[in-house]
Scaffold this active site. Structure first.
Site, PDB file in Angstrom:
ATOM      1  CE  LYS A   1      23.193  13.346 -48.806  1.00 19.15           C
ATOM      2  NZ  LYS A   1      22.837  14.292 -49.868  1.00 19.15           N
TER       3      LYS A   1
ATOM      4  CG  ASP B   1      24.079  17.636 -47.642  1.00 18.00           C
ATOM      5  OD1 ASP B   1      25.130  16.997 -47.710  1.00 18.00           O
ATOM      6  OD2 ASP B   1      23.596  18.245 -48.615  1.00 18.00           O
TER       7      ASP B   1
ATOM      8  CG  PHE C   1      19.478  14.219 -53.883  1.00 17.00           C
ATOM      9  CD1 PHE C   1      19.871  15.433 -53.325  1.00 17.00           C
ATOM     10  CD2 PHE C   1      18.129  13.922 -53.951  1.00 17.00           C
ATOM     11  CE1 PHE C   1      18.925  16.341 -52.844  1.00 17.00           C
ATOM     12  CE2 PHE C   1      17.177  14.821 -53.474  1.00 17.00           C
ATOM     13  CZ  PHE C   1      17.578  16.029 -52.934  1.00 17.00           C
TER      14      PHE C   1
ATOM     15  CD  GLU D   1      16.599  17.769 -40.268  1.00 17.55           C
ATOM     16  OE1 GLU D   1      15.455  17.340 -40.500  1.00 17.55           O
ATOM     17  OE2 GLU D   1      16.995  18.875 -40.650  1.00 17.55           O
ATOM     18  CG  ASP D   2      14.928  14.877 -43.264  1.00 18.77           C
ATOM     19  OD1 ASP D   2      15.589  15.771 -42.679  1.00 18.77           O
ATOM     20  OD2 ASP D   2      14.368  15.073 -44.361  1.00 18.77           O
TER      21      ASP D   2
ATOM     22  CG  ASP E   1      11.497  16.810 -50.744  1.00 19.47           C
ATOM     23  OD1 ASP E   1      12.293  16.914 -49.794  1.00 19.47           O
ATOM     24  OD2 ASP E   1      11.225  17.753 -51.508  1.00 19.47           O
TER      25      ASP E   1
ATOM     26  CE  LYS F   1       5.903  20.794 -47.226  1.00 19.11           C
ATOM     27  NZ  LYS F   1       5.464  20.744 -48.660  1.00 19.11           N
ATOM     28  N   GLY F   2      10.642  16.817 -44.042  1.00 19.28           N
ATOM     29  CA  GLY F   2      11.289  15.522 -44.266  1.00 19.28           C
ATOM     30  C   GLY F   2      11.241  14.534 -43.109  1.00 19.28           C
TER      31      GLY F   2
ATOM     32  NE  ARG G   1       7.790  16.061 -48.837  1.00 21.85           N
ATOM     33  CZ  ARG G   1       8.844  16.741 -48.394  1.00 21.85           C
ATOM     34  NH1 ARG G   1       9.688  16.159 -47.569  1.00 21.85           N
ATOM     35  NH2 ARG G   1       9.050  17.984 -48.754  1.00 21.85           N
TER      36      ARG G   1
HETATM   37  P1  IMP Z   1      22.021  20.937 -44.860  1.00 20.15           P
HETATM   38  O1  IMP Z   1      21.692  22.312 -44.362  1.00 20.15           O
HETATM   39  O2  IMP Z   1      22.925  20.974 -46.047  1.00 20.15           O
HETATM   40  O3  IMP Z   1      22.542  20.026 -43.778  1.00 20.15           O
HETATM   41  O4  IMP Z   1      20.692  20.356 -45.441  1.00 20.15           O
HETATM   42  C1  IMP Z   1      19.798  19.669 -44.698  1.00 20.15           C
HETATM   43  C2  IMP Z   1      18.468  19.579 -45.433  1.00 20.15           C
HETATM   44  O5  IMP Z   1      18.684  19.503 -46.840  1.00 20.15           O
HETATM   45  C3  IMP Z   1      17.737  18.323 -45.050  1.00 20.15           C
HETATM   46  O6  IMP Z   1      16.903  18.541 -43.935  1.00 20.15           O
HETATM   47  C4  IMP Z   1      16.997  18.016 -46.318  1.00 20.15           C
HETATM   48  O7  IMP Z   1      15.794  18.726 -46.347  1.00 20.15           O
HETATM   49  C5  IMP Z   1      17.887  18.533 -47.426  1.00 20.15           C
HETATM   50  N1  IMP Z   1      18.744  17.467 -47.992  1.00 20.15           N
HETATM   51  C6  IMP Z   1      20.080  17.286 -47.853  1.00 20.15           C
HETATM   52  N2  IMP Z   1      20.508  16.196 -48.487  1.00 20.15           N
HETATM   53  C7  IMP Z   1      19.412  15.650 -49.062  1.00 20.15           C
HETATM   54  C8  IMP Z   1      19.200  14.464 -49.843  1.00 20.15           C
HETATM   55  O8  IMP Z   1      20.101  13.678 -50.164  1.00 20.15           O
HETATM   56  N3  IMP Z   1      17.916  14.256 -50.206  1.00 20.15           N
HETATM   57  C9  IMP Z   1      16.891  15.089 -49.893  1.00 20.15           C
HETATM   58  N4  IMP Z   1      17.039  16.172 -49.158  1.00 20.15           N
HETATM   59  C10 IMP Z   1      18.297  16.472 -48.741  1.00 20.15           C
HETATM   60 MG    MG Z   2      15.021  18.031 -42.978  1.00 18.08          MG
END
Ligand code: IMP
Ligand code: MG
Length: 175
Positions: free
Chosen positions: A131, A103, A152, A99-100, A159, A43-44, A165
């Site tokens: 990140k 991480d 975070f 993508e938002d 969210d 959703k982000g 959001r």
């Molecule tokens: P990844 O698989 O660890 O790269 O995670 C990516 C997803 O985790 C993003 O699309 C977000 O939905 C969530 N996410 C990662 N870091 C944050 C944050 O700082 N705030 C909120 N959501 C996060």
């Molecule tokens: Mg996302």
């Protein structure tokens, strides 16, 4: 976390707007004469995608995918599932994923592999916030908004446990 989490502005709405303008200008140049499909990762990314496509202002399709990765907490479970998939084929299309936040990279690398198997003509990735300090899976970002610290963040569609959001700025959630 206390019941009243503290929010500190990291990126103001004006900074975000200026960055979206810049990203859109570059994407417009790169996709000149094409008719890409923009894939919004729910959703982000809904706020970012909505702002971006209005600035692209050229013919494009929009698709939505939703993946399950994070649970209710702040850590990725590492297990990804497609809970809402594409509604139209992307074979032979120019695909731009929006993508938002990236991480660990586990979520987006899974999605890019999933989309690549559907044989698009091209596949690129536009990410608002990155990140890099927490990366576990390699990710190539073609269009990047901001590199953010290992905090975070919430707001502008992003969210924490479905909260925040609606914030127009991107804020750090402090304990
Ligand atoms: P990844 O698989 O660890 O790269 O995670 C990516 C997803 O985790 C993003 O699309 C977000 O939905 C969530 N996410 C990662 N870091 C944050 C944050 O700082 N705030 C909120 N959501 C996060
Ligand atoms: Mg996302």
């Amino acid at each position: 976390m206390s019941s009243q989490p503290k929010l500190r502005i990291l990126l103001t709405r004006a900074e975000i707007e200026a960055k979206v303008d810049k990203l859109a200008a570059k994407i417009r140049r790169d996709y000149l004469g094409k008719h890409p499909v923009v894939v919004c990762v729910l959703k982000g990314s809904f706020v970012f995608t909505a702002d971006l496509v209005r600035r692209l202002n050229f013919p494009l399709g929009v698709e939505f995918v939703q993946l399950s990765s994070y649970g209710r907490g702040r850590e990725s479970s590492g297990k990804i599932k497609v809970v809402h998939g594409l509604q139209s084929p992307i074979e032979g299309r120019d695909v731009l994923v929006v993508e938002d936040i990236v991480d660990t990279g586990i979520t987006i690398s899974f999605l890019m592999d999933y989309l690549r198997k559907k044989k698009p003509a091209s596949l690129k990735l536009c990410v608002l916030t990155d990140k890099p300090s927490r990366r576990q899976a390699p990710v190539t970002i073609d269009y990047l908004g901001f590199t953010v610290p290992d905090k975070f963040i919430v707001g502008y569609g992003i969210d924490w446990d479905e909260k925040f959001r609606y914030l127009p700025d991107i804020c750090v959630l402090e304990d």
